[in-house]
Design an enzyme around this catalytic site. Structure first.
Site, PDB file in Angstrom:
ATOM      1  N   SER A   1       0.869  -1.178   0.000  1.00  0.00           N
ATOM      2  CA  SER A   1       0.000   0.000   0.000  1.00  0.00           C
ATOM      3  C   SER A   1       0.902   1.223   0.000  1.00  0.00           C
ATOM      4  O   SER A   1       1.714   1.411   0.909  1.00  0.00           O
ATOM      5  CB  SER A   1      -0.912   0.000   1.233  1.00  0.00           C
ATOM      6  OG  SER A   1      -1.705   1.178   1.265  1.00  0.00           O
TER       7      SER A   1
ATOM      8  N   GLU B   1      -8.659   4.379   1.919  1.00  0.00           N
ATOM      9  CA  GLU B   1      -9.602   3.271   1.844  1.00  0.00           C
ATOM     10  C   GLU B   1      -8.860   1.934   1.916  1.00  0.00           C
ATOM     11  O   GLU B   1      -9.316   0.993   2.564  1.00  0.00           O
ATOM     12  CB  GLU B   1     -10.413   3.359   0.550  1.00  0.00           C
ATOM     13  CG  GLU B   1     -11.477   4.445   0.570  1.00  0.00           C
ATOM     14  CD  GLU B   1     -12.601   4.143   1.546  1.00  0.00           C
ATOM     15  OE1 GLU B   1     -13.459   3.314   1.244  1.00  0.00           O
ATOM     16  OE2 GLU B   1     -12.589   4.747   2.641  1.00  0.00           O
ATOM     17  N   GLU B   2      -7.719   1.860   1.247  1.00  0.00           N
ATOM     18  CA  GLU B   2      -6.870   0.658   1.343  1.00  0.00           C
ATOM     19  C   GLU B   2      -6.498   0.396   2.791  1.00  0.00           C
ATOM     20  O   GLU B   2      -6.610  -0.730   3.287  1.00  0.00           O
ATOM     21  CB  GLU B   2      -5.580   0.851   0.542  1.00  0.00           C
ATOM     22  CG  GLU B   2      -5.674   0.556  -0.923  1.00  0.00           C
ATOM     23  CD  GLU B   2      -4.321   0.629  -1.601  1.00  0.00           C
ATOM     24  OE1 GLU B   2      -4.293   0.480  -2.836  1.00  0.00           O
ATOM     25  OE2 GLU B   2      -3.293   0.837  -0.902  1.00  0.00           O
ATOM     26  N   LEU B   3      -6.020   1.428   3.456  1.00  0.00           N
ATOM     27  CA  LEU B   3      -5.562   1.288   4.836  1.00  0.00           C
ATOM     28  C   LEU B   3      -6.684   0.837   5.754  1.00  0.00           C
ATOM     29  O   LEU B   3      -6.487  -0.022   6.627  1.00  0.00           O
ATOM     30  CB  LEU B   3      -4.984   2.619   5.333  1.00  0.00           C
ATOM     31  CG  LEU B   3      -4.476   2.621   6.772  1.00  0.00           C
ATOM     32  CD1 LEU B   3      -3.319   1.656   6.936  1.00  0.00           C
ATOM     33  CD2 LEU B   3      -4.054   4.032   7.187  1.00  0.00           C
TER      34      LEU B   3
END
Length: 221
Positions: free
Chosen positions: A31, A99-101
């Site tokens: 990420s 949003e990934e996190l």
């Protein structure tokens, strides 16, 4: 950067390729904020991890800020044994990264996934903010505040538009209540967006509290 040092210090173990009923499709998910690190730090890290046999998922699609995170990317996060989070100065300016996190931290809680933060020329304390007012100089705090202001400005813009529509076509509005429905929907979306910013902030705080690697404190980064 010496990727072998990560292999010695990180908390995850590489999944054996011949392991029966393998649970994970990838050993690690990267990420990162592409504009900051894609062509330098991440490129070198990705190659070195591959060289030592770690199966890494790295998203190479260039995405504009504000785009919705894809279901394929969410699936890749879920299917990764470990998430390596490259915190760079502009990481939090990307809603996609945030949003990934958030998804990564959910997988840490629910799927026994491991998260390993790498602090790339940023202070971990700038990310572990208890309140925005406590980190006014932090690029992460400023980015979250900008997201909040952008959501607010968009909501006010829509509200103004609906108000104008209401005045121009009062009879139609009274007949089918379309404008009232749209305004209610905007209010709900605005509330959801503000809650989303809080989730991003919580995810940043949690991830920054995990023991990881501070690149500035390693030889030659």
């Amino acid at each position: 950067m010496q990727a072998s040092s990560i292999a010695r210090t990180h908390t995850f173990s590489v999944a054996l390729q011949n392991e029966a009923n393998q649970k994970w499709k990838y050993d690690a998910f990267l990420s990162f904020r592409g504009d900051d690190t894609r062509n330098n730090f991440v490129a070198h890290l990705y190659k070195r991890l591959q060289d030592i046999g770690i199966n890494v998922f790295k998203d190479d699609v260039k995405l504009e800020r504000g785009k919705f995170i894809s279901t394929e990317l969410l699936k890749a996060i879920e299917e990764s044994r470990t998430a390596i989070i490259i915190f760079s100065e502009d990481y939090a300016s990307s809603t996609w990264c945030l949003e990934e996190l958030t998804m990564i931290m959910e997988c840490v809680d629910k799927k026994e996934q491991k998260a390993y933060p790498v602090f790339y020329n940023v202070e971990p304390s700038d990310i572990r903010m208890k309140a925005l007012c406590e980190a006014e100089s932090s690029s992460f705090a400023k980015a979250l505040e900008k997201h909040r202001e952008d959501f607010k400005a968009n909501f006010e813009k829509l509200a103004t538009k609906h108000e104008a529509d209401f005045k121009c076509d009062l009879q139609r509005v009274l007949a089918n209540k379309t404008d009232l429905v749209l305004r209610k929907k905007d209010e709900i979306n605005h509330k959801d967006n503000l809650e989303k910013v809080q989730r991003w902030k919580d995810a940043l705080h949690r991830a920054a509290g995990i023991a990881g690697l501070d690149v500035r404190k390693t030889a030659n980064g």
